[in-house]
Design a protein around this motif. Structure first.
Motif, PDB file in Angstrom:
ATOM      1  N   VAL A  48       0.813  -1.221   0.000  1.00 38.25           N
ATOM      2  CA  VAL A  48       0.000   0.000   0.000  1.00 38.25           C
ATOM      3  C   VAL A  48       0.845   1.268   0.000  1.00 38.25           C
ATOM      4  N   TYR A  49       2.173   1.137  -0.060  1.00 39.51           N
ATOM      5  CA  TYR A  49       3.064   2.285  -0.150  1.00 39.51           C
ATOM      6  C   TYR A  49       2.820   3.260   1.017  1.00 39.51           C
ATOM      7  N   SER A  50       2.667   4.548   0.734  1.00 38.01           N
ATOM      8  CA  SER A  50       2.598   5.542   1.813  1.00 38.01           C
ATOM      9  C   SER A  50       1.339   5.465   2.662  1.00 38.01           C
ATOM     10  N   VAL A  51       0.355   4.692   2.235  1.00 36.87           N
ATOM     11  CA  VAL A  51      -0.847   4.535   3.060  1.00 36.87           C
ATOM     12  C   VAL A  51      -0.504   3.945   4.422  1.00 36.87           C
ATOM     13  N   ARG A  52       0.590   3.180   4.486  1.00 41.13           N
ATOM     14  CA  ARG A  52       0.944   2.593   5.776  1.00 41.13           C
ATOM     15  C   ARG A  52       1.292   3.673   6.809  1.00 41.13           C
ATOM     16  N   LYS A  53       1.749   4.841   6.339  1.00 46.28           N
ATOM     17  CA  LYS A  53       2.016   5.935   7.271  1.00 46.28           C
ATOM     18  C   LYS A  53       0.704   6.446   7.871  1.00 46.28           C
ATOM     19  N   ASN A  54      -0.337   6.531   7.038  1.00 43.07           N
ATOM     20  CA  ASN A  54      -1.645   6.972   7.529  1.00 43.07           C
ATOM     21  C   ASN A  54      -2.230   5.977   8.517  1.00 43.07           C
ATOM     22  N   VAL A  55      -2.071   4.680   8.197  1.00 45.99           N
ATOM     23  CA  VAL A  55      -2.589   3.645   9.095  1.00 45.99           C
ATOM     24  C   VAL A  55      -1.872   3.699  10.439  1.00 45.99           C
ATOM     25  N   LEU A  56      -0.545   3.818  10.399  1.00 42.55           N
ATOM     26  CA  LEU A  56       0.208   3.945  11.647  1.00 42.55           C
ATOM     27  C   LEU A  56      -0.214   5.202  12.394  1.00 42.55           C
ATOM     28  N   ALA A  57      -0.477   6.269  11.622  1.00 44.08           N
ATOM     29  CA  ALA A  57      -0.874   7.527  12.233  1.00 44.08           C
ATOM     30  C   ALA A  57      -2.161   7.394  13.037  1.00 44.08           C
ATOM     31  N   MET A  58      -3.102   6.579  12.538  1.00 48.87           N
ATOM     32  CA  MET A  58      -4.368   6.402  13.252  1.00 48.87           C
ATOM     33  C   MET A  58      -4.149   5.852  14.653  1.00 48.87           C
ATOM     34  N   LYS A  94       8.190  19.671  18.132  1.00 56.74           N
ATOM     35  CA  LYS A  94       7.207  18.949  18.942  1.00 56.74           C
ATOM     36  C   LYS A  94       6.646  17.757  18.176  1.00 56.74           C
ATOM     37  N   VAL A  95       6.021  16.846  18.914  1.00 60.91           N
ATOM     38  CA  VAL A  95       5.402  15.678  18.280  1.00 60.91           C
ATOM     39  C   VAL A  95       4.421  16.131  17.198  1.00 60.91           C
ATOM     40  N   GLY A  96       3.647  17.167  17.487  1.00 58.91           N
ATOM     41  CA  GLY A  96       2.697  17.676  16.500  1.00 58.91           C
ATOM     42  C   GLY A  96       3.360  18.187  15.240  1.00 58.91           C
ATOM     43  N   ASP A  97       4.602  18.721  15.370  1.00 60.04           N
ATOM     44  CA  ASP A  97       5.337  19.185  14.199  1.00 60.04           C
ATOM     45  C   ASP A  97       5.685  18.015  13.285  1.00 60.04           C
ATOM     46  N   LEU A  98       6.118  16.920  13.895  1.00 59.24           N
ATOM     47  CA  LEU A  98       6.451  15.743  13.093  1.00 59.24           C
ATOM     48  C   LEU A  98       5.220  15.189  12.401  1.00 59.24           C
ATOM     49  N   LEU A  99       4.094  15.219  13.098  1.00 55.41           N
ATOM     50  CA  LEU A  99       2.873  14.666  12.519  1.00 55.41           C
ATOM     51  C   LEU A  99       2.350  15.524  11.382  1.00 55.41           C
ATOM     52  N   ALA A 100       2.722  16.793  11.368  1.00 56.01           N
ATOM     53  CA  ALA A 100       2.264  17.699  10.321  1.00 56.01           C
ATOM     54  C   ALA A 100       3.250  17.792   9.166  1.00 56.01           C
ATOM     55  N   THR A 123      -2.323  11.577  14.083  1.00 49.60           N
ATOM     56  CA  THR A 123      -3.099  11.582  15.318  1.00 49.60           C
ATOM     57  C   THR A 123      -4.566  11.346  15.061  1.00 49.60           C
ATOM     58  N   ARG A 124      -5.427  12.179  15.517  1.00 48.88           N
ATOM     59  CA  ARG A 124      -6.853  11.857  15.561  1.00 48.88           C
ATOM     60  C   ARG A 124      -7.663  12.596  14.492  1.00 48.88           C
ATOM     61  N   ALA A 125      -8.832  12.066  14.225  1.00 54.50           N
ATOM     62  CA  ALA A 125      -9.672  12.619  13.168  1.00 54.50           C
ATOM     63  C   ALA A 125     -10.117  14.040  13.478  1.00 54.50           C
ATOM     64  N   ALA A 126     -10.232  14.397  14.752  1.00 54.18           N
ATOM     65  CA  ALA A 126     -10.703  15.725  15.136  1.00 54.18           C
ATOM     66  C   ALA A 126      -9.759  16.822  14.684  1.00 54.18           C
ATOM     67  N   ASP A 127      -8.491  16.498  14.382  1.00 53.85           N
ATOM     68  CA  ASP A 127      -7.504  17.493  13.996  1.00 53.85           C
ATOM     69  C   ASP A 127      -7.138  17.409  12.523  1.00 53.85           C
ATOM     70  N   ASP A 139      -5.591  19.664   0.468  1.00 54.39           N
ATOM     71  CA  ASP A 139      -4.837  20.230   1.573  1.00 54.39           C
ATOM     72  C   ASP A 139      -4.222  19.070   2.351  1.00 54.39           C
ATOM     73  N   TYR A 140      -3.382  19.419   3.328  1.00 54.67           N
ATOM     74  CA  TYR A 140      -2.697  18.372   4.075  1.00 54.67           C
ATOM     75  C   TYR A 140      -2.772  18.681   5.554  1.00 54.67           C
ATOM     76  N   GLY A 141      -3.181  17.685   6.355  1.00 61.01           N
ATOM     77  CA  GLY A 141      -3.276  17.902   7.783  1.00 61.01           C
ATOM     78  C   GLY A 141      -2.945  16.664   8.570  1.00 61.01           C
ATOM     79  N   LEU A 142      -1.847  16.707   9.306  1.00 62.81           N
ATOM     80  CA  LEU A 142      -1.477  15.622  10.216  1.00 62.81           C
ATOM     81  C   LEU A 142      -1.540  14.254   9.544  1.00 62.81           C
ATOM     82  N   MET A 143      -0.807  14.155   8.436  1.00 62.18           N
ATOM     83  CA  MET A 143      -0.583  12.912   7.693  1.00 62.18           C
ATOM     84  C   MET A 143      -1.784  12.405   6.899  1.00 62.18           C
TER      85      MET A 143
END
Length: 214
Positions: A48-58, A94-100, A123-127, A139-143
């Motif tokens: 799944v290529y880069s999708v694995r980053k999104n899955v890990l992000a969840m 910060k952790v949030g910087d890496l996630l963004a 991180t989470r869907a709310a962000d 647009d791009y937000g937190l992976m």
């Protein structure tokens, strides 16, 4: 299950016809845990290529919500370093910087051992909707990618995982749906295989959510 109406059958035939024009291997649409539509080899495991980053992000969602992980923690406060060492400024991230960070890497200078595929994501869907630069009407937000859609679109508010060649997971909160798409590339396709673009996938997703069946 009741027999599908003629309108439903016609709309599903349109979706399948559109998919047949693409190098799609599989597509599945799920609502509230129920499979609403499937196409192709949905039970086949593929890269799944880069999708694995999104899955890990969840996976960051629950510990962030529980307070176990703070998005405001710096790398220095967590005693995180890298091969060759990070600069003091980098350790202030910060952790949030890496996630963004779109590449998953928040380095000002490259170090041996940097790997954009294994650095920590999201991180989470709310962000999902921080300000970010538009690219390909995304647009791009937190992976996660955020399609730039009008407010009255049936996909408005959706966010999307996107992997190379055409791997997608689209979460559509207002439809309570998740739509996944896979594109498998073989050696026989040469050095420039046909990709499935975000626009092509979103066109299919839009057809699905507007179907009288769903």
């Amino acid at each position: 299950m009741a027999e599908a109406s003629p309108a439903c059958q016609a709309s599903m035939a349109q979706v399948r016809g559109q998919l047949a024009t693409l190098p799609t291997i599989s597509l599945m649409a799920v609502r509230d845990g129920e499979v609403l539509f499937s196409y192709g080899a949905v039970d086949r495991a593929n890269q799944v290529y880069s999708v694995r980053k999104n899955v890990l992000a969840m996976m960051y969602g629950p510990p962030v919500a529980a307070g176990t992980i703070s998005l405001d923690s710096s790398l220095a406060s967590l005693d995180i370093d890298d091969v060759g060492g990070l600069l003091p400024l980098e350790r202030s991230a910060k952790v949030g910087d890496l996630l963004a960070a779109r590449s998953s890497v928040y380095h000002l200078a490259a170090n041996p051992g940097d790997d954009a595929e294994t650095a920590p994501p999201l991180t989470r869907a709310a962000d999902m909707h921080p300000p970010s630069a538009a690219r390909r009407q995304l647009d791009y937000g937190l992976m996660w990618w955020i399609p730039a859609l009008p407010a009255d679109s049936p996909l408005a508010g959706a966010y999307m995982a996107w992997g190379y060649y055409g791997q997608f997971i689209l979460v559509v909160p207002k439809q309570r749906m998740v739509i996944s798409h896979q594109r498998v590339v073989t050696a026989a396709e040469g050095s420039a295989p046909r990709k499935v673009s975000p626009a092509e996938f979103l066109r299919i997703a839009n057809m699905l959510v507007q179907s009288p069946c769903l």
